[in-house]
Design a protein around this motif. Structure first.
Motif, mmCIF file in Angstrom:
data_model
loop_
_atom_site.group_PDB
_atom_site.id
_atom_site.type_symbol
_atom_site.label_atom_id
_atom_site.label_comp_id
_atom_site.label_asym_id
_atom_site.label_seq_id
_atom_site.Cartn_x
_atom_site.Cartn_y
_atom_site.Cartn_z
ATOM 1 N N ARG A 106 0.830 -1.212 0.000
ATOM 2 C CA ARG A 106 0.000 0.000 0.000
ATOM 3 C C ARG A 106 0.868 1.268 0.000
ATOM 4 O O ARG A 106 0.622 2.206 -0.761
ATOM 5 C CB ARG A 106 -0.909 -0.013 1.229
ATOM 6 C CG ARG A 106 -1.624 1.286 1.473
ATOM 7 C CD ARG A 106 -2.474 1.218 2.721
ATOM 8 N NE ARG A 106 -2.902 2.551 3.118
ATOM 9 C CZ ARG A 106 -3.613 2.814 4.194
ATOM 10 N NH1 ARG A 106 -3.982 1.829 4.983
ATOM 11 N NH2 ARG A 106 -3.962 4.038 4.498
ATOM 12 N N ARG A 130 2.939 2.023 -3.204
ATOM 13 C CA ARG A 130 2.162 2.729 -4.242
ATOM 14 C C ARG A 130 2.121 4.225 -3.959
ATOM 15 O O ARG A 130 2.256 5.049 -4.866
ATOM 16 C CB ARG A 130 0.749 2.154 -4.304
ATOM 17 C CG ARG A 130 0.738 0.764 -4.912
ATOM 18 C CD ARG A 130 -0.633 0.145 -4.897
ATOM 19 N NE ARG A 130 -0.616 -1.117 -5.651
ATOM 20 C CZ ARG A 130 -1.610 -1.958 -5.719
ATOM 21 N NH1 ARG A 130 -2.737 -1.697 -5.069
ATOM 22 N NH2 ARG A 130 -1.514 -3.059 -6.417
ATOM 23 N N TYR A 166 -5.580 10.763 -4.092
ATOM 24 C CA TYR A 166 -5.312 9.321 -4.044
ATOM 25 C C TYR A 166 -5.663 8.750 -2.673
ATOM 26 O O TYR A 166 -6.399 7.781 -2.561
ATOM 27 C CB TYR A 166 -3.848 9.043 -4.389
ATOM 28 C CG TYR A 166 -3.495 7.576 -4.288
ATOM 29 C CD1 TYR A 166 -3.970 6.660 -5.225
ATOM 30 C CD2 TYR A 166 -2.692 7.097 -3.246
ATOM 31 C CE1 TYR A 166 -3.668 5.311 -5.120
ATOM 32 C CE2 TYR A 166 -2.383 5.756 -3.143
ATOM 33 C CZ TYR A 166 -2.875 4.862 -4.081
ATOM 34 O OH TYR A 166 -2.574 3.520 -3.970
ATOM 35 N N GLU A 167 -5.176 9.412 -1.641
ATOM 36 C CA GLU A 167 -5.495 8.939 -0.294
ATOM 37 C C GLU A 167 -6.875 9.410 0.162
ATOM 38 O O GLU A 167 -7.379 8.950 1.178
ATOM 39 C CB GLU A 167 -4.428 9.431 0.686
ATOM 40 C CG GLU A 167 -3.072 8.758 0.506
ATOM 41 C CD GLU A 167 -3.041 7.349 1.084
ATOM 42 O OE1 GLU A 167 -3.407 7.175 2.251
ATOM 43 O OE2 GLU A 167 -2.649 6.424 0.349
ATOM 44 N N SER A 205 -8.259 11.537 -9.838
ATOM 45 C CA SER A 205 -8.222 10.450 -8.861
ATOM 46 C C SER A 205 -8.091 9.092 -9.560
ATOM 47 O O SER A 205 -7.288 8.247 -9.168
ATOM 48 C CB SER A 205 -9.492 10.507 -8.008
ATOM 49 O OG SER A 205 -9.549 9.392 -7.173
ATOM 50 N N HIS A 206 -8.882 8.905 -10.624
ATOM 51 C CA HIS A 206 -8.810 7.629 -11.369
ATOM 52 C C HIS A 206 -7.407 7.395 -11.924
ATOM 53 O O HIS A 206 -6.880 6.287 -11.882
ATOM 54 C CB HIS A 206 -9.815 7.639 -12.524
ATOM 55 C CG HIS A 206 -11.229 7.360 -12.087
ATOM 56 N ND1 HIS A 206 -11.553 6.404 -11.162
ATOM 57 C CD2 HIS A 206 -12.402 7.940 -12.452
ATOM 58 C CE1 HIS A 206 -12.864 6.387 -10.972
ATOM 59 N NE2 HIS A 206 -13.402 7.328 -11.734
ATOM 60 N N HIS A 224 -4.949 6.400 -9.247
ATOM 61 C CA HIS A 224 -5.107 4.995 -8.867
ATOM 62 C C HIS A 224 -4.604 4.064 -9.970
ATOM 63 O O HIS A 224 -4.054 3.004 -9.690
ATOM 64 C CB HIS A 224 -6.580 4.699 -8.537
ATOM 65 C CG HIS A 224 -6.966 5.145 -7.163
ATOM 66 N ND1 HIS A 224 -7.464 6.399 -6.887
ATOM 67 C CD2 HIS A 224 -6.888 4.517 -5.964
ATOM 68 C CE1 HIS A 224 -7.688 6.513 -5.598
ATOM 69 N NE2 HIS A 224 -7.348 5.391 -5.010
ATOM 70 N N GLU A 225 -4.797 4.496 -11.203
ATOM 71 C CA GLU A 225 -4.302 3.685 -12.321
ATOM 72 C C GLU A 225 -2.777 3.587 -12.270
ATOM 73 O O GLU A 225 -2.191 2.507 -12.426
ATOM 74 C CB GLU A 225 -4.742 4.322 -13.638
ATOM 75 C CG GLU A 225 -4.382 3.491 -14.874
ATOM 76 C CD GLU A 225 -4.737 4.202 -16.178
ATOM 77 O OE1 GLU A 225 -4.258 3.755 -17.218
ATOM 78 O OE2 GLU A 225 -5.475 5.219 -16.139
ATOM 79 N N GLY A 280 -1.716 1.516 -9.321
ATOM 80 C CA GLY A 280 -2.019 0.114 -9.557
ATOM 81 C C GLY A 280 -1.141 -0.526 -10.604
ATOM 82 O O GLY A 280 -1.061 -1.753 -10.697
#
Lengths: 165, 286
Positions: A18, A21, A122-123, B9-10, B13-14, B17
């Motif tokens: 976590r 990232r 993000y967080e 935000s997407h 996360h992309e 990830g």
């Protein structure tokens, strides 16, 4: 291995992916991200026995990581060690062109602005929580956030975003 | 606007990830523990020794061990020996209660913050407290000494103190967190003078209300190559210690490690002489 060390190992294993990232978003580079995370975890270990049993260790690691990133960046810049390390993990891969644009735009931001963006988007922290993590006023978070978003919009070809609703 | 936020935000996360799965293996965890231990040992070793020496020989004695209540101050001799005068000031300072503010800075660590401890001590009643904020985050450490019963507490992000009782009777507070190492020594004037002589500290007058001292500890910390301590002590109008400011420089070496010289700057301020010191006993302690 002491029970305290065993608990630390368990925490490292649980927190690693976590926070790696998060570190990746902050640094934009896989190897720097690992280095940043390891440095932060060493700091956590130094204080491990002093941390309260009721501490939110993940939140604490996040705070150390973010602040460590800012100081590491400062130190590196002073020492002229900011050589661009080829980053195989983030060169492209399966991510979209837009994500790559975001990555490049993030890299162009000063570390504190980058941290604000990552923590907010993000967080998913509130401005107040971001201020707490960074140890600054909410007003500072707001201004840094606004500046960062302006640059991101510009760098990410705003028309695509604004007309896509 | 919201669309922009959402897309950003997407994409974040992309990106996050897209990082290949990576687990912290056992070897990584052990390496981190080893590095953490080294850092912890280095910090402790590099601070404890000089402070021990200082405590034994010079200024830090003012905050370490209580003299017996009512102890007679040493009078400066006719020659105005600076060491004896200093001992007189230390003794005068320790015959009563005082408040303290201790600021520790690691000068050579980029971006390091000052650690500032605050507290008060009543040597006659063996009562006092010392509070030191954590280096990172809102946590802090606090010691409470009540008539010889010492409690050591830590508070994390929730700022709730958890205390443990130190077994036995304690004469003084511990200064591990504020000064980086447990202090030892004695404020007994005879012992103090003996230590000053033994360690060969140079003490000179610095104006009407001050002393300057320089010191090269004979016993070096682990892995240290050189170790130097120098500082100044200032007295108040009643000839009690108002402040002690010193710098410590340590060069060290260790196979396989790139050594970073250490420079610590410590400022100790004393005030509120004679004011009552009251400390509340913790409700709960392990």
């Amino acid at each position: 291995m002491t029970s305290a060390d065993a608990a630390y190992v368990a925490f490292v294993e649980a927190a690693w992916q976590r926070h790696l990232r998060l570190a990746l978003l902050l640094t934009g580079d896989r190897w720097q991200a690992e280095e940043l995370l390891q440095d932060s975890l060493v700091r956590i270990y130094e204080r491990w026995r002093r941390l309260s049993r009721t501490d939110d260790l993940n939140a604490y690691l996040r705070k150390v990581l973010v602040n460590n990133h800012t100081s590491l960046w400062r130190r590196r810049r002073r020492e002229s060690l900011v050589a661009e390390v080829p980053d195989a993990a983030a060169q492209g891969g399966d991510v979209s062109a837009e994500a790559l644009a975001v990555r490049d735009a993030l890299r162009s931001l000063p570390p504190r602005q980058r941290a604000v963006v990552v923590l907010r988007h993000y967080e998913d922290l509130t401005e107040s929580q971001v201020a707490q993590v960074l140890g600054c006023a909410i007003g500072t978070v707001k201004s840094q956030h606004a500046k960062a978003l302006a640059k991101l919009r510009h760098a990410m070809s705003e028309p695509v975003f604004e007309t896509s609703r | 606007m919201h669309d922009f936020d959402e897309r950003l935000s997407h994409r974040l996360h992309e990106l996050a990830g897209s990082a290949p799965d990576s687990a912290a293996g056992d070897a990584t965890a052990r390496t981190l523990i080893q590095r953490g231990r080294q850092a912890r040992r280095r910090a402790t070793a590099l601070t404890a020794t000089s402070l021990t020496i200082l405590a034994g020989g010079l200024a830090v004695a003012a905050v370490v061990v209580a003299t017996h209540p009512g102890a007679s101050p040493v009078t400066a001799n006719a020659a105005g020996d600076a060491r004896t005068e200093l001992v007189a000031a230390i003794t005068a300072s320790q015959s009563t209660t005082y408040q303290m503010n201790i600021r520790l800075k690691s000068v050579l660590v980029p971006g390091s913050k000052d650690t500032v401890s605050t507290g008060a001590f009543d040597p006659g009643a063996h009562t006092g407290y010392l509070r030191t904020p954590a280096d990172e985050g809102p946590g802090f450490n606090e010691e409470r000494l009540i008539q010889g019963r010492l409690y050591i507490g830590s508070a994390g992000v929730d700022r709730v103190l958890h205390f443990r009782r130190v077994a036995g009777r304690s004469e003084t507070l511990r200064y591990d967190w504020s000064l980086g190492g447990t202090l030892t020594g004695s404020a007994n004037p005879d012992e103090l003078l003996a230590m000053l002589r033994e360690e060969g500290a140079t003490v000179t007058r610095n104006g009407n209300r001050g002393f300057h001292f320089e010191y090269t500890p004979k016993k070096l910390p682990e892995n240290a190559v050189t170790d130097r301590v120098s500082g100044d002590i200032t007295l108040d109008s009643a000839n009690r210690i108002a402040s002690v400011v010193y710098d410590r420089f340590v060069d060290w070496t260790k196979p396989g490690v790139t050594p970073t010289p250490v420079h610590m700057h410590v400022v100790m301020e004393f005030s509120g002489y004679g004011l009552p010191v009251t400390v509340q006993e913790p409700d709960k302690a392990d």
